[in-house]
Motif scaffolding. Structure first.
Motif, PDB file in Angstrom:
ATOM      1  N   ASP A   1       1.285  -6.775  89.905  1.00  0.00           N
ATOM      2  CA  ASP A   1       1.668  -5.879  88.819  1.00  0.00           C
ATOM      3  C   ASP A   1       0.865  -6.095  87.542  1.00  0.00           C
ATOM      4  O   ASP A   1       0.891  -5.267  86.631  1.00  0.00           O
ATOM      5  N   ILE A   2       0.228  -7.235  87.478  1.00  0.00           N
ATOM      6  CA  ILE A   2      -0.436  -7.581  86.222  1.00  0.00           C
ATOM      7  C   ILE A   2      -1.629  -8.476  86.525  1.00  0.00           C
ATOM      8  O   ILE A   2      -1.579  -9.284  87.454  1.00  0.00           O
TER       9      ILE A   2
ATOM     10  N   THR B   1       8.256  -5.404  83.988  1.00  0.00           N
ATOM     11  CA  THR B   1       9.336  -6.127  84.675  1.00  0.00           C
ATOM     12  C   THR B   1       9.566  -7.463  83.965  1.00  0.00           C
ATOM     13  O   THR B   1       8.732  -7.913  83.177  1.00  0.00           O
ATOM     14  N   TYR B   2      10.686  -8.070  84.330  1.00  0.00           N
ATOM     15  CA  TYR B   2      11.017  -9.379  83.755  1.00  0.00           C
ATOM     16  C   TYR B   2       9.891 -10.371  84.051  1.00  0.00           C
ATOM     17  O   TYR B   2       9.418 -11.105  83.182  1.00  0.00           O
ATOM     18  N   GLN B   3       9.423 -10.353  85.300  1.00  0.00           N
ATOM     19  CA  GLN B   3       8.393 -11.312  85.682  1.00  0.00           C
ATOM     20  C   GLN B   3       7.101 -11.098  84.881  1.00  0.00           C
ATOM     21  O   GLN B   3       6.432 -12.052  84.478  1.00  0.00           O
ATOM     22  N   MET B   4       6.772  -9.820  84.633  1.00  0.00           N
ATOM     23  CA  MET B   4       5.554  -9.554  83.846  1.00  0.00           C
ATOM     24  C   MET B   4       5.696 -10.162  82.443  1.00  0.00           C
ATOM     25  O   MET B   4       4.755 -10.762  81.914  1.00  0.00           O
ATOM     26  N   CYS B   5       6.894 -10.011  81.845  1.00  0.00           N
ATOM     27  CA  CYS B   5       7.130 -10.603  80.513  1.00  0.00           C
ATOM     28  C   CYS B   5       6.892 -12.107  80.544  1.00  0.00           C
ATOM     29  O   CYS B   5       6.212 -12.663  79.671  1.00  0.00           O
ATOM     30  N   LEU B   6       7.473 -12.761  81.550  1.00  0.00           N
ATOM     31  CA  LEU B   6       7.356 -14.220  81.618  1.00  0.00           C
ATOM     32  C   LEU B   6       5.900 -14.634  81.826  1.00  0.00           C
ATOM     33  O   LEU B   6       5.418 -15.609  81.233  1.00  0.00           O
TER      34      LEU B   6
ATOM     35  N   PRO C   1       0.214   1.429  87.577  1.00  0.00           N
ATOM     36  CA  PRO C   1       0.068   2.794  87.061  1.00  0.00           C
ATOM     37  C   PRO C   1       1.016   3.773  87.738  1.00  0.00           C
ATOM     38  O   PRO C   1       1.473   4.728  87.115  1.00  0.00           O
ATOM     39  N   GLN C   2       1.371   3.497  89.015  1.00  0.00           N
ATOM     40  CA  GLN C   2       2.279   4.407  89.723  1.00  0.00           C
ATOM     41  C   GLN C   2       3.669   4.401  89.085  1.00  0.00           C
ATOM     42  O   GLN C   2       4.417   5.372  89.196  1.00  0.00           O
ATOM     43  N   ALA C   3       4.034   3.309  88.374  1.00  0.00           N
ATOM     44  CA  ALA C   3       5.324   3.230  87.680  1.00  0.00           C
ATOM     45  C   ALA C   3       5.099   3.311  86.168  1.00  0.00           C
ATOM     46  O   ALA C   3       5.885   2.770  85.386  1.00  0.00           O
ATOM     47  N   LEU C   4       4.055   3.994  85.756  1.00  0.00           N
ATOM     48  CA  LEU C   4       3.678   4.106  84.332  1.00  0.00           C
ATOM     49  C   LEU C   4       3.666   2.729  83.653  1.00  0.00           C
ATOM     50  O   LEU C   4       4.014   2.580  82.489  1.00  0.00           O
TER      51      LEU C   4
END
Ligand code: NAD
Length: 640
Positions: free
Chosen positions: A3-4, A27-32, A20-23
């Motif tokens: 995702d990142i 997610t929580y994990q991306m923040c962390l 990009p498919q979810a604009l």
């Protein structure tokens, strides 16, 4: 595909959202993951700045991943949401306070959580496709992720308008409302990113900035101010209902779709935030009071259900008649006590400071920092010391392990030499804060060197003289990134009464030399007027009494009177021992004339002041005397 993508590329810490498919919803994990990367890069000398971007042309990031929140909330697990928001808000504050520049490229939708990620850095770039919004009230949440800070600061009542309606801002609107900094055509973004990876500094971006055109929001401002000035949501709705203009009709329609409780709380949050104590911490803390309660007591679950689960777009809001009692707002915004949001302590609250140059100005400034409880270690080759300041035997010893290195030096050449010696010794991520008055070019060169060592830089020359330095009432004119300026702010608060962020590195020096050109000319004017008054037989005290309260008044007359025994205590009362030495004034006038030459500005008074101070210092023994010793110089001379 993950995702990142988090990586370093050349000198840049690179974060690319890849959903990009979810604009690119966060997610929580991306923040962390983003937070962990920022922590890692904070003190990494190989990382000069951060570049944040996203794949796809539809969105930088359309918001937080609310589907995730819905599932846990429906299962009665409200703690998950609270943890998510607390962690996300900590990330938002970290970006806001980050000691290195954070450059974000915001194409397409940047909404909600995307604003928290992309709109708190130092260089927020928008382009043709940018659409920025805080649409949270549409799902029963208040504008959060620190967005309430920008809304509270937006012109007039546009914060209430943007926050309750979720209105989409194009690039010009976003810049107008303080959500973005620069419009740059999107075709130029890939080259800029490459430049940032391969040696460019973020401020270089500014050369590619273009005119975003007129902000539609600006055109709406008077309508907005007329209708959104009320105390409560009820007041706002009442004025809109009494108006049949297209603006009022459209706005009523939009507000009718959004959650009344969330809108009422948004208005209240902005009213509470506006004012001198506004800070990112305060904004996030207040937002969190609402979000922590939003699933259990607010409309969030119903809002998400209607928007993305059942997609019936027909939410059953509480207070469906839009009349939200004050008590309901108070309940959502009551303090959370032991559950209040806890953000990491700002490292600048108790920084270790290395202070270089303990002269007339530096010594009292360093003493004030020490008095405020900071750990200050000072060095001056002349062996001078300051009260409460530990004395080091060398520059490197003074700056070892310092969070901030503050310099107060005579000129640009010495600043360059000191920077050359000390920058490599400094802790990565630390701040080099130069308060000397020097030429703009030396400042810009040292700023670049600091960036290449992974350090932050602020030039912040001062006004206020030794009196202001001792009393902690200096004015700072600062240049540097927003983040670096914010990091320096607690120190400005201790040493001064005011700090103005004038622009990129060097802008503080530009402001200073203009100020001092005025000072040089007014001091000469004040001194020659006293000398004339003497010859006219006018008593100096009477002259002061008149001029200091008449149209000839100035700082030179009122605060720093060049006549001994007249006016407040000044160097004239101390045999013209400097305060501000004549040779330093000569230096500043040279700087302003050099600058005027460089940009072809006509400054005849500045030129004459320079010539008089040059004569005084170089030919007439003025060196080592205060710059106000121009008075005895004029008084002792007859007209030739
Ligand atoms: P100052 O000459 O009293 O102090 C400068 C200090 O720098 C001296 O103590 C000197 O020993 C020290 N120094 C010289 N070389 C050094 C080096 N290589 N490493 C470390 N220290 C070194 O001057 P000041 O009046 O304190 O002014 C300092 C700066 O502030 C100047 O740039 C001046 O233009 C500016 N300023 C002064 C006033 C004022 O009223 N004095 C007002 C505004 C701004």
């Amino acid at each position: 595909m993950t995702d990142i993508s988090i990586r370093t590329a050349g000198q840049a810490g690179r974060i690319t959202l890849r959903r990009p498919q979810a604009l690119n919803a966060l997610t929580y994990q991306m923040c962390l993951d983003i937070e962990a990367a920022l922590d890692r890069w904070r003190n990494d000398p190989g990382v000069a700045h951060i570049v944040l971007d996203a794949e796809g042309d539809k969105a930088f990031c359309a918001g937080g991943d609310i589907a995730e929140l819905y599932e846990t909330g429906r299962a009665g697990d409200f703690a998950y949401g609270r943890r998510f928001w607390a962690d996300e808000y900590r990330l938002n504050a970290k970006i806001f306070n980050y000691p290195k520049s954070v450059v974000s490229f915001l194409q397409g939708f940047t909404m909600g959580g995307g604003v928290g990620l992309g709109c708190h850095g130092s260089h927020r770039i928008v382009g043709e496709s940018s659409k920025i919004a805080m649409p949270e009230c549409g799902i029963g949440l208040v504008p959060d992720v620190g967005g309430s800070l920008m809304l509270a600061l937006a012109p007039g009542r546009s914060g209430e308008f943007l926050g309750t309606t979720g209105w989409r801002m194009a690039a010009a609107d976003a810049i107008y409302a303080g959500f973005a900094d620069h419009f740059i055509p999107e075709t130029a973004w890939p080259d800029l990113t490459t430049a940032l990876e391969t040696g460019g500094i973020p401020d270089d971006i500014l050369t590619s900035a273009a005119d975003p055109g007129a902000a539609r929001l600006d055109a709406l401002q008077s309508d907005i101010d007329r209708h959104f000035a009320g105390e409560t949501l009820g007041d706002i709705l009442t004025t809109l209902e009494q108006d049949d203009s297209p603006f009022a009709i459209d706005t009523r329609t939009t507000l009718a779709r959004n959650a009344p409780l969330a809108m009422a709380c948004t208005v209240e949050i902005l009213h509470r935030l506006r004012g001198p104590s506004l800070s990112i911490q305060k904004a996030l803390e207040l937002e969190y009071r609402f979000t922590a309660r939003a699933m259990e007591h607010g409309d969030l679950l119903e809002g998400i259900r209607a928007a993305i689960i059942d997609k019936d777009r027909c939410p059953q809001w509480q207070f469906a008649n839009q009349r939200v009692p004050a008590i309901a707002v108070s309940k959502m915004l009551m303090p959370l006590g032991k559950d209040a949001l806890k953000l990491e302590e700002n490292a600048m609250t108790h920084p270790k400071i290395g202070f270089i140059g303990l002269g007339n100005m530096g010594a009292p400034m360093a003493a004030n920092l020490a008095k405020a409880g900071m750990t200050v270690t000072g060095f001056d080759p002349a062996g001078t010391t300051a009260k409460g300041v530990a004395a080091a035997n060398s520059g490197p010893e003074a700056v070892h392990d310092a969070d901030v290195v503050l310099t107060m030096l005579p000129d640009g050449e010495i600043l360059r030499a000191v920077a050359q010696e000390l920058l490599p010794q400094m802790k990565p991520g630390a701040l080099f804060l130069d308060c000397s008055t020097v030429d703009v070019q030396s400042t810009r060169d040292v700023a670049r060197q600091a960036a290449s060592h992974g350090l932050n830089f602020v030039d912040a020359p001062v006004s206020g003289g030794v009196g202001g330095a001792a009393a902690g009432t200096l004015t700072f004119m600062a240049g540097g990134s927003e983040a670096a300026f914010a990091a320096a702010q607690p120190l400005f608060d201790i040493m001064g009464q005011k700090a103005v962020h004038c622009g990129a590195a060097g802008a503080g020096q530009a402001a200073k030399i203009c100020n001092n050109m005025i000072l040089g000319a007014t001091m000469i004017a004040t001194c020659e007027a006293f000398a004339l008054a003497d010859k006219l037989g006018l008593d100096r005290q009477k002259m002061f009494d008149v001029v200091s309260t008449s149209s000839g008044y100035s700082w030179s007359m009122n605060a720093y009177c060049p006549a001994p025994g007249v006016g407040p205590q000044s160097p004239a009362d101390n045999g013209y021992k400097p305060g501000f030495a004549a040779e330093l004034m000569l230096k500043d006038l040279r700087l302003s004339q050099q600058a005027a030459e460089a940009v072809n500005a006509d400054t005849p008074m500045g030129a004459r002041a320079l010539e008089l101070y040059r004569q005084f210092v170089e030919d007439e023994g003025g060196r080592g005397q205060d710059f106000s010793a121009m008075l005895p110089r004029f008084a002792d001379r007859d007209r030739r």
